[in-house]
Scaffold this motif. Structure first.
Motif, short mmCIF file in Angstrom:
data_model
loop_
_atom_site.label_atom_id
_atom_site.label_comp_id
_atom_site.label_asym_id
_atom_site.label_seq_id
_atom_site.Cartn_x
_atom_site.Cartn_y
_atom_site.Cartn_z
N ALA A 98 31.93 54.12 25.51
CA ALA A 98 31.33 52.96 24.85
C ALA A 98 31.52 51.72 25.72
CB ALA A 98 31.99 52.74 23.48
N GLY A 99 30.61 50.77 25.58
CA GLY A 99 30.71 49.56 26.37
C GLY A 99 29.88 48.42 25.83
N LEU A 100 30.09 47.28 26.47
CA LEU A 100 29.31 46.07 26.24
C LEU A 100 28.79 45.60 27.58
CD1 LEU A 100 31.87 44.17 23.98
CD2 LEU A 100 29.71 45.20 23.21
N GLN A 101 27.55 45.14 27.61
CA GLN A 101 26.99 44.67 28.86
C GLN A 101 26.13 43.44 28.60
OE1 GLN A 101 25.06 47.68 31.20
NE2 GLN A 101 24.98 46.35 32.99
N SER A 102 26.30 42.44 29.44
CA SER A 102 25.45 41.26 29.37
C SER A 102 24.76 41.08 30.72
CB SER A 102 26.25 40.02 28.99
OG SER A 102 27.22 39.73 29.96
N TYR A 103 23.60 40.46 30.67
CA TYR A 103 22.78 40.26 31.85
C TYR A 103 22.35 38.81 31.96
CZ TYR A 103 21.87 45.34 31.76
OH TYR A 103 21.98 46.70 31.77
N ARG A 104 22.25 38.33 33.19
CA ARG A 104 21.59 37.05 33.48
C ARG A 104 20.26 37.41 34.13
NH1 ARG A 104 21.19 33.93 37.98
NH2 ARG A 104 22.82 35.09 39.08
N ILE A 105 19.21 36.81 33.61
CA ILE A 105 17.85 37.07 34.09
C ILE A 105 17.37 35.84 34.85
CG2 ILE A 105 15.48 37.56 33.37
CD1 ILE A 105 16.80 38.86 30.82
N GLU A 106 16.82 36.08 36.02
CA GLU A 106 16.31 35.01 36.86
C GLU A 106 14.92 35.40 37.34
OE1 GLU A 106 17.72 33.75 41.16
OE2 GLU A 106 19.22 33.21 39.64
N GLU A 112 22.24 39.30 37.47
CA GLU A 112 23.70 39.45 37.39
C GLU A 112 24.04 40.17 36.10
OE1 GLU A 112 27.57 36.56 38.19
OE2 GLU A 112 25.62 35.66 37.73
N THR A 113 25.12 40.96 36.14
CA THR A 113 25.55 41.68 34.95
C THR A 113 27.06 41.72 34.85
OG1 THR A 113 25.22 43.70 33.65
CG2 THR A 113 25.53 43.99 36.01
N TRP A 114 27.54 41.77 33.62
CA TRP A 114 28.95 41.91 33.30
C TRP A 114 29.05 43.13 32.39
CZ3 TRP A 114 26.21 37.54 33.66
CH2 TRP A 114 26.72 36.50 34.45
#
Length: 148
Positions: A98-106, A112-114
């Protein structure tokens, strides 16, 4: 700046990369330089190198699925709560994480992702998951088949 329907289309393509191995879509999804923050550390990777890494992962885990339980999309960011599921090729056993992921969109692409993972064998306790990465929550039963 992309609108929400363009961001949804971006993640629909990104899902096809992950689930169907359509690596030719990577240039339409990822900026030329992609920044990743995960358990192995922070790194900057060229889009082509990342595409090759995904292809190698898919080769070792041909049935890998990212099962999404909830997400949020904005014009310049997104986050997902998910479980990664695949079959271990050596043992035939099902593996989960299981996980969590966030993205920056440009400029309409992933820049970029965490990513934060729970331990191997972890799952979220949700009884239902989304049918696809951009569909509403609660569309299909967890463990059910997933469209390819």
């Amino acid at each position: 700046m992309p609108n929400i329907s363009e961001v949804r289309a971006l993640f629909d393509r990104w899902e096809r990369v992950w689930h169907r191995g359509e690596f030719e879509l990577v240039p339409s999804c990822v900026r030329p330089v992609y920044i990743r923050h995960d358990e192995t550390g922070d790194r900057t990777v060229a889009r082509e190198v990342y595409a090759a890494e995904l292809a190698e992962l898919k080769q070792g885990r041909p049935d890998v699925r990212i099962i999404v339980y909830e997400h949020c999309l904005t014009e310049n960011s997104a986050w997902y709560r998910f479980t990664m599921r695949w079959t271990d090729q050596a043992t035939g056993g099902v593996c989960t994480r299981a996980g969590l992921q966030s993205y920056r969109i440009e400029e309409g692409k992933l820049a970029e992702t965490w990513v934060v993972f729970r331990p191997m064998g972890s799952n979220w306790s949700d009884a239902v998951a989304q049918d696809s990465w951009t569909s509403p929550v609660g569309v299909r039963a967890v463990g059910g088949s997933h469209p390819s």
